[in-house]
Design a protein around this motif. Sequence first.
Motif, mmCIF file in Angstrom:
data_model
loop_
_atom_site.group_PDB
_atom_site.id
_atom_site.type_symbol
_atom_site.label_atom_id
_atom_site.label_comp_id
_atom_site.label_asym_id
_atom_site.label_seq_id
_atom_site.Cartn_x
_atom_site.Cartn_y
_atom_site.Cartn_z
ATOM 1 N N TRP A 76 -30.401 -42.316 -28.047
ATOM 2 C CA TRP A 76 -30.223 -43.604 -28.714
ATOM 3 C C TRP A 76 -28.800 -44.073 -28.467
ATOM 4 N N TYR B 218 -37.765 -48.813 -27.493
ATOM 5 C CA TYR B 218 -36.507 -48.828 -26.753
ATOM 6 C C TYR B 218 -36.128 -50.242 -26.339
ATOM 7 N N LYS C 12 -30.059 -38.270 -30.207
ATOM 8 C CA LYS C 12 -30.459 -38.477 -31.599
ATOM 9 C C LYS C 12 -31.295 -37.321 -32.130
#
Length: 533
Positions: free
Chosen positions: A342, A447, A203
């Motif tokens: 991600w 996360y 990401k």
Amino acid sequence: MPLLAACGGADKGSREGTTSGKGAKKILPAYVASNVVSPDFPSKDGSAMGFTAKLDVATLKTSVPKKLGSGGKVSIMSPFWGSPPKGDNAYYTSMNALIGADVQWRNQDGNTYDQKLGAVLASSDVPDVVVVPGWNMMGKIPSAIISKFADLGPYLSGDKVKEYPNLAAIPSDAWQRSIFGGKLMGLPMPASYVQNIVPLYRKDLFDKQGWEVPRSADEFMALCKDITDPRAKRWACGDMKWTAFNTFGVISGGEKALAWTVVDGKLIHRMETPEYLEALEWTRKLFAAGYVHPDFKLGKSQATDPAPKFAAGEFLIWNNDISNWYGQQASQATQNPDFKVWGMDIWNHDGGDPTLWAANPAGIFAFVNRKASESVIRDALAVANVTAAPYGTKEWMMTNYGVEGTHYTLKDGVPVKNDKGNNEVINAYVMVASPAATIAHPDLPDYTKGMVEWQQRMGSFTKKSSFWGLQITEPSRYTNLSNDFEQLEDDIARGHKKIADMQQAISEWKKKGGDQLRDWYQKILDDNGPAAS
């Protein structure tokens, strides 16, 4: 031993068939959700539950207020990866004191466990408890499970499980997977049934370059063209076969029985669907266009771990197990502070909503020797009631981290193992039984949230195939029928074989027994109906 079904088993005296509906309900333990701790993100649509809060040893909850063990000895055989610690180590003695039983481990090398398992189950010297992973349920092992292990129904079915509250909080679909030959025999390790393969991506580099997450197969291909620059030592992705199967809606290949389902009134195998060939062709195009990092062209024989090259930005999109979403980020946190991995939402190849297929809700089981006395069975259940304690409890902390000060220290609410912890507190007690699927990373709470919410979004597009949740072992004459297909898939993806070769292989598979196997599965459906509603 053709069939062991977790919904069931059996006409009287028979080891074949399934127990579904009312029959299964009589066998299953009552479900009583745990209220000892509350997750920050409750389970939804098959997801794990998520915890983000920092831990404080002083405020950990107690889920086992009194020892349930009677002090007896319980021998447990389990797969073990690494070097087992000495039997009198501080972790084992502390766990045994908490349980109230003297667990004596007979750890075996996890890499050759199937061989040891077969030998032990064929002998007269079977330990009190034996852990059997689903991937080892081959050959004669399923029939040995039914003949060698105890029916736990008299201790756990219905309201009886309430004596063991942490076992009562295990979801019913995990217990359903634990019914072998019509009896509740396994203590399960529950899992999320949502697809576990995530297209991970860099990401940080996407944001820097202004690249957007694709929403169709064509958009993905265009993105890969934009990213790939071999001169700059940058490729778009790794081998995307698993994601291709998901974006094209291919029926699950995770376990043999999951590969069959009813489509338009006919029972078909995943390989017989047009989507299967379309996914392979799309994967082949990625390789042929040069978008895949060269290391992946070697297939499974590759000698190097791709992780360092992903971290170095040599390729930016990587199929991986959801656990590595956290794992990759955590491993780079100190040396690469700008690094951000991600997960992409899985798209449908045409840009619409995806069709995903459920994995099974439990895959590792512990069984109790049928010759064990009632006191040994109850001591084994006392072990499981501790190891199935939820995150945020004293019992979970002891099971997973050992003793504070001896095996770990808390740093800003995150438990960190020391050398003794790393040597002693590894893959032993956690193999006996587990709490409902959980994601908990207080060091990276964003996360935890991202992973659980990804599972929930993907769970809303997830279907259960006709044999989902059933414990099925195919007749031995079909054991090797599909063995060569994974290699053929990989050869097609890399351009070594053609789609026509796969069509030919499928045709031969039907003649060699695929059509007979279909009839065998069809009879299970005719007799019992589909497992999942």
